[in-house]
Design an enzyme around this catalytic site. Structure first.
Site, PDB file in Angstrom:
ATOM      1  N   ARG A 161      -7.680  51.464  68.326  1.00 45.96           N
ATOM      2  CA  ARG A 161      -6.698  52.437  67.859  1.00 45.96           C
ATOM      3  C   ARG A 161      -6.616  52.461  66.340  1.00 45.96           C
ATOM      4  O   ARG A 161      -5.828  53.221  65.788  1.00 45.96           O
ATOM      5  CB  ARG A 161      -5.314  52.052  68.405  1.00 45.96           C
ATOM      6  CG  ARG A 161      -4.715  53.044  69.399  1.00 45.96           C
ATOM      7  CD  ARG A 161      -3.454  52.408  69.951  1.00 45.96           C
ATOM      8  NE  ARG A 161      -2.523  53.325  70.505  1.00 45.96           N
ATOM      9  CZ  ARG A 161      -2.313  53.493  71.824  1.00 45.96           C
ATOM     10  NH1 ARG A 161      -3.045  52.860  72.700  1.00 45.96           N
ATOM     11  NH2 ARG A 161      -1.387  54.307  72.237  1.00 45.96           N
ATOM     12  N   ARG A 216       7.468  62.201  80.981  1.00 49.11           N
ATOM     13  CA  ARG A 216       6.651  61.237  81.732  1.00 49.11           C
ATOM     14  C   ARG A 216       7.523  60.193  82.423  1.00 49.11           C
ATOM     15  O   ARG A 216       8.504  59.716  81.872  1.00 49.11           O
ATOM     16  CB  ARG A 216       5.685  60.534  80.765  1.00 49.11           C
ATOM     17  CG  ARG A 216       4.845  59.462  81.449  1.00 49.11           C
ATOM     18  CD  ARG A 216       3.610  59.136  80.673  1.00 49.11           C
ATOM     19  NE  ARG A 216       3.878  58.309  79.488  1.00 49.11           N
ATOM     20  CZ  ARG A 216       2.909  57.832  78.710  1.00 49.11           C
ATOM     21  NH1 ARG A 216       1.647  58.097  78.973  1.00 49.11           N
ATOM     22  NH2 ARG A 216       3.211  57.097  77.658  1.00 49.11           N
ATOM     23  N   LYS A 229      -5.147  60.203  78.616  1.00 53.57           N
ATOM     24  CA  LYS A 229      -6.175  59.158  78.673  1.00 53.57           C
ATOM     25  C   LYS A 229      -6.061  58.319  79.941  1.00 53.57           C
ATOM     26  O   LYS A 229      -7.043  58.067  80.620  1.00 53.57           O
ATOM     27  CB  LYS A 229      -6.043  58.168  77.495  1.00 53.57           C
ATOM     28  CG  LYS A 229      -6.239  58.740  76.131  1.00 53.57           C
ATOM     29  CD  LYS A 229      -6.277  57.616  75.091  1.00 53.57           C
ATOM     30  CE  LYS A 229      -5.010  56.781  74.997  1.00 53.57           C
ATOM     31  NZ  LYS A 229      -3.836  57.464  74.463  1.00 53.57           N
ATOM     32  N   ARG A 268       9.926  55.223  80.245  1.00 57.78           N
ATOM     33  CA  ARG A 268       9.656  54.182  79.253  1.00 57.78           C
ATOM     34  C   ARG A 268      10.520  54.372  78.015  1.00 57.78           C
ATOM     35  O   ARG A 268      10.716  55.484  77.557  1.00 57.78           O
ATOM     36  CB  ARG A 268       8.177  54.222  78.855  1.00 57.78           C
ATOM     37  CG  ARG A 268       7.324  53.237  79.616  1.00 57.78           C
ATOM     38  CD  ARG A 268       5.856  53.527  79.457  1.00 57.78           C
ATOM     39  NE  ARG A 268       5.419  53.566  78.065  1.00 57.78           N
ATOM     40  CZ  ARG A 268       4.152  53.785  77.691  1.00 57.78           C
ATOM     41  NH1 ARG A 268       3.231  53.975  78.603  1.00 57.78           N
ATOM     42  NH2 ARG A 268       3.835  53.807  76.424  1.00 57.78           N
ATOM     43  N   ARG A 275       5.485  57.543  67.157  1.00 60.24           N
ATOM     44  CA  ARG A 275       4.181  57.282  67.781  1.00 60.24           C
ATOM     45  C   ARG A 275       3.166  58.330  67.352  1.00 60.24           C
ATOM     46  O   ARG A 275       1.998  58.016  67.131  1.00 60.24           O
ATOM     47  CB  ARG A 275       4.319  57.258  69.301  1.00 60.24           C
ATOM     48  CG  ARG A 275       5.003  56.001  69.785  1.00 60.24           C
ATOM     49  CD  ARG A 275       5.408  56.119  71.217  1.00 60.24           C
ATOM     50  NE  ARG A 275       4.278  56.053  72.130  1.00 60.24           N
ATOM     51  CZ  ARG A 275       4.368  56.394  73.405  1.00 60.24           C
ATOM     52  NH1 ARG A 275       5.505  56.834  73.895  1.00 60.24           N
ATOM     53  NH2 ARG A 275       3.312  56.299  74.185  1.00 60.24           N
TER      54      ARG A 275
HETATM   55  P1  ADP Z   1       0.159  55.713  75.734  1.00 65.31           P
HETATM   56  O1  ADP Z   1       0.010  55.569  77.198  1.00 65.31           O
HETATM   57  O2  ADP Z   1       1.311  56.585  75.398  1.00 65.31           O
HETATM   58  O3  ADP Z   1      -1.123  56.051  75.034  1.00 65.31           O
HETATM   59  P2  ADP Z   1       0.027  52.894  75.537  1.00 65.31           P
HETATM   60  O4  ADP Z   1       0.630  52.488  76.811  1.00 65.31           O
HETATM   61  O5  ADP Z   1      -1.447  52.965  75.429  1.00 65.31           O
HETATM   62  O6  ADP Z   1       0.631  54.311  75.140  1.00 65.31           O
HETATM   63  O7  ADP Z   1       0.545  51.972  74.356  1.00 65.31           O
HETATM   64  C1  ADP Z   1       1.919  51.686  74.178  1.00 65.31           C
HETATM   65  C2  ADP Z   1       2.122  50.930  72.889  1.00 65.31           C
HETATM   66  O8  ADP Z   1       1.383  49.699  72.923  1.00 65.31           O
HETATM   67  C3  ADP Z   1       1.617  51.645  71.644  1.00 65.31           C
HETATM   68  O9  ADP Z   1       2.556  52.574  71.141  1.00 65.31           O
HETATM   69  C4  ADP Z   1       1.391  50.465  70.693  1.00 65.31           C
HETATM   70  O10 ADP Z   1       2.593  50.006  70.145  1.00 65.31           O
HETATM   71  C5  ADP Z   1       0.862  49.386  71.633  1.00 65.31           C
HETATM   72  N1  ADP Z   1      -0.620  49.399  71.666  1.00 65.31           N
HETATM   73  C6  ADP Z   1      -1.414  49.798  72.693  1.00 65.31           C
HETATM   74  N2  ADP Z   1      -2.722  49.699  72.378  1.00 65.31           N
HETATM   75  C7  ADP Z   1      -2.775  49.233  71.107  1.00 65.31           C
HETATM   76  C8  ADP Z   1      -3.829  48.927  70.191  1.00 65.31           C
HETATM   77  N3  ADP Z   1      -5.131  49.087  70.515  1.00 65.31           N
HETATM   78  N4  ADP Z   1      -3.490  48.446  68.958  1.00 65.31           N
HETATM   79  C9  ADP Z   1      -2.208  48.276  68.615  1.00 65.31           C
HETATM   80  N5  ADP Z   1      -1.174  48.555  69.409  1.00 65.31           N
HETATM   81  C10 ADP Z   1      -1.426  49.027  70.653  1.00 65.31           C
END
Ligand code: ADP
Ligand code: ZN
Length: 214
Positions: free
Chosen positions: A88, A127, A13, A160, A171
């Site tokens: 989400r 990553r 994404k 990370r 996750r």
């Molecule tokens: P990735 O890049 O792996 O998709 P993100 O960087 O988007 O992960 O998100 C990291 C963490 O931040 C998630 O695992 C969650 O804990 C939190 N997070 C991100 N976006 C949301 C959301 N819309 N609602 C709740 N928690 C979120």
């Protein structure tokens, strides 16, 4: 143009959103990045978010929704935005929909980045991200020119804490339980388009995006 990026963590994404940003000049709003910036600055929001993120859980809906609505009220979002990582959950999606209706706007397209769990676990564990600009790399499939250093800004690349095997499992579980239902939601209520997370080169991804957005 208002765009939502949907898909499992690590499906790509963020990479695709960054390319859309470059090409269409729209702000790229990643909720994960905003949380991580708050964690770095040790704000109250950051402290709260960290306790969930470290476990592979989601930050509570009310906190997340308020944070996103606040960000979207900035001037740079007036002519559109790319939301990466929000909504989400079904609650986030329905609350967001209400807010959009109130302000007489809508989501133009929801882009689903598709991938299976094996690919995703491999993507996440390999990553590496730039601690300065957030750019994303992979130790095998998308190496930086110089190991450990960001091609774009020279910042250090880090692994990370939530990209480790144990947290990845949680996750993925969280994704299947809480986020996957949104595919159905946007399939019914929105303009859902799917791109494969397996797309390789930058050119391939851009071609797929253009097919969707033009
Ligand atoms: P990735 O890049 O792996 O998709 P993100 O960087 O988007 O992960 O998100 C990291 C963490 O931040 C998630 O695992 C969650 O804990 C939190 N997070 C991100 N976006 C949301 C959301 N819309 N609602 C709740 N928690 C979120
Ligand atoms: Zn960088």
């Amino acid at each position: 143009m208002n765009i939502i990026m949907l898909g499992a963590p690590g499906a790509g994404k963020g990479t695709i959103a960054a390319l859309i940003k470059e090409k269409y000049n729209l702000p790229h709003i990643s909720t994960g990045d905003i949380f991580r910036a708050n964690i770095k600055e040790e704000t109250e929001l950051g402290k709260l978010a960290k306790s969930y993120i470290d476990k592979g859980a989601l930050v509570p809906d009310d906190v997340t929704i308020n944070m996103v609505m606040d960000r979207l009220s900035n001037d740079d979002c007036k002519s559109g935005y790319i939301l990466d990582g929000f909504p989400r959950t079904i609650v986030q999606a329905t609350e967001f929909e209400k807010a959009l209706q109130k302000s007489n706007t809508k989501i133009d397209v929801c882009i689903l980045v598709d991938g299976d769990d094996d690919m995703i676990a491999n993507r996440l564990s390999g990553r590496r991200v730039c601690e300065k600009c957030g750019a994303s790399y992979h130790i095998e499939h998308m190496k930086p020119v110089k190991e450990g250093i960001c091609d774009k800004c020279g910042g250090n690349l880090i692994h990370r804490k939530d990209d480790t095997v144990d947290v990845i499992k949680d996750r993925l579980k969280t994704y299947h339980e809480q986020t996957q239902p949104l595919i159905d939601y946007y399939g019914k209520n929105g303009n859902l388009k799917t791109v494969s997370g397996f797309l390789g080169s930058k050119e391939e991804i851009i071609k797929a995006i253009e097919g969707i957005l033009n």
